[in-house]
Design an enzyme around this catalytic site. Structure first.
Site, short mmCIF file in Angstrom:
data_model
loop_
_atom_site.label_atom_id
_atom_site.label_comp_id
_atom_site.label_asym_id
_atom_site.label_seq_id
_atom_site.Cartn_x
_atom_site.Cartn_y
_atom_site.Cartn_z
N HIS A 42 0.67 -1.18 -0.08
CA HIS A 42 0.14 0.13 0.01
C HIS A 42 0.82 1.20 -0.07
O HIS A 42 1.56 1.43 0.82
CB HIS A 42 -0.78 -0.05 1.19
CG HIS A 42 -1.87 0.89 1.50
ND1 HIS A 42 -2.06 1.72 2.52
CD2 HIS A 42 -2.69 1.52 0.46
CE1 HIS A 42 -3.33 2.53 2.21
NE2 HIS A 42 -3.66 2.39 0.93
N GLU A 56 0.61 -0.50 -4.75
CA GLU A 56 -0.60 0.52 -5.03
C GLU A 56 -0.01 1.87 -4.78
O GLU A 56 0.74 1.95 -3.92
CB GLU A 56 -1.82 0.20 -4.01
CG GLU A 56 -2.91 0.88 -4.21
CD GLU A 56 -2.94 2.28 -3.38
OE1 GLU A 56 -3.81 3.02 -3.36
OE2 GLU A 56 -1.87 2.40 -2.47
N GLU A 92 -4.39 4.13 -8.28
CA GLU A 92 -5.38 4.49 -7.81
C GLU A 92 -5.69 6.11 -8.43
O GLU A 92 -5.02 6.82 -8.06
CB GLU A 92 -5.85 4.51 -6.29
CG GLU A 92 -7.04 5.15 -5.83
CD GLU A 92 -7.50 5.52 -4.72
OE1 GLU A 92 -8.48 5.99 -4.30
OE2 GLU A 92 -6.78 4.68 -3.91
N HIS A 113 -1.75 11.22 -2.02
CA HIS A 113 -3.08 10.64 -1.48
C HIS A 113 -4.05 11.77 -1.24
O HIS A 113 -5.27 11.67 -1.69
CB HIS A 113 -2.98 9.81 -0.24
CG HIS A 113 -4.31 9.31 0.20
ND1 HIS A 113 -4.96 10.03 1.38
CD2 HIS A 113 -4.99 8.16 -0.03
CE1 HIS A 113 -6.23 9.54 1.68
NE2 HIS A 113 -6.31 8.49 0.83
N ASP A 136 -1.30 6.31 -5.22
CA ASP A 136 -2.53 7.33 -5.58
C ASP A 136 -1.99 8.38 -6.47
O ASP A 136 -0.86 8.78 -6.30
CB ASP A 136 -2.94 8.26 -4.40
CG ASP A 136 -3.24 7.19 -3.25
OD1 ASP A 136 -4.42 6.53 -3.31
OD2 ASP A 136 -2.72 6.91 -2.11
#
Length: 258
Positions: A16, A43, A126, A58, A45
């Site tokens: 993450h 992952e 994301e 994020h 953002d």
């Protein structure tokens, strides 16, 4: 390659924001730390600067993870998307975490793509739009991802909580795999994922149970979970037959042995 339910190249374990909380999130330093723990998929953002550069962050605002107040001045907007990349590139995105990472810059999607491709790592992007920029962000991120991974064996997985962002990504680069992110099982979630031709549903891990997993799998979706930091939760998801686990605890879960 074309990613489908039956042609699924991604590993179960996904780090993450690079390395969860062990390094400054969404930085190259975090990716390197996650890789040192054996992770091969990450992952992150991605949002847009004011001049359209996709970069990793994020939050909508800058102060939590950068020294924006110090560099840009107290009178400037705190919203990351309000600033051109030339200003954002000057920020320290590491000192907030610890002195070890002082001076760590914000990376662009280009930076992260280069790192992942050179090391044969997989990526879950994301799409994290600044409010009001859902469609624009989805389109730009998809186009950049298609350009950066052109000719690569495995494309990145594009996910978002924002259906409009996924719809724009679908229109711009329909061949890139998409996943719908969910924090609740709102009315029409399954139909929306089908309409967007997603290959995956990515849920808050507490939302998965026998019923929801059966619904998703019966409709042809892979099932992923965020953010799983306890062994009991990970074991429950494995027993349910889910396909991907996004975790902060790269120090707890060893992906090569599980």
């Amino acid at each position: 390659m074309l990613v489908t339910h039956d042609n699924w190249p991604y590993p179960r374990w996904i780090a993450h924001r690079g390395a969860g909380k062990l390094a400054p999130e969404n930085t190259l330093a975090a990716f390197r730390l996650g890789a040192s723990h054996g992770y091969r998929m990450f992952e992150c953002d991605v949002k847009l600067s004011a001049d359209g550069v996709p970069f990793l962050m994020h939050d909508d605002t800058l102060p939590r993870t950068t020294n924006a107040r110090e560099v840009l001045g107290a009178g400037q907007s705190a919203v990351g998307g309000d600033h051109p990349w030339g200003e954002l590139a000057q920020l320290d995105a590491g000192s907030w975490h610890s002195r070890t990472y002082a001076g760590e810059p914000l990376p662009t999607l280009d930076n992260i793509a280069s790192y992942c491709l050179r090391n044969s790592f997989y990526l879950n992007i994301e799409i994290k739009p600044t409010p009001g920029q859902d469609a624009q962000t989805g389109e730009v991120v998809a186009n950049e991802a298609a350009r950066l991974w052109q000719g690569a064996d495995v494309p990145p997985l594009l996910t978002s909580f924002k259906p409009d962002a996924l719809e724009a990504a679908q229109a711009a680069q329909p061949q890139l795999p998409r996943g719908l992110l969910l924090d609740t099982l709102w009315t029409g979630w399954l139909e929306t994922a089908l309409r967007l031709e997603c290959v995956a549903i990515v849920c808050n891990h507490a939302l998965w149970d026998t019923s929801s997993v059966t619904q998703a799998k019966s409709a042809g979706f892979r099932t992923l979970s965020y953010t799983v930091n306890d062994e009991w939760a990970a074991q429950r998801l494995i027993e349910l037959g889910t396909d991907g686990i996004i975790t902060d605890r790269v120090d707890l879960f060893a992906p090569w042995t599980r």
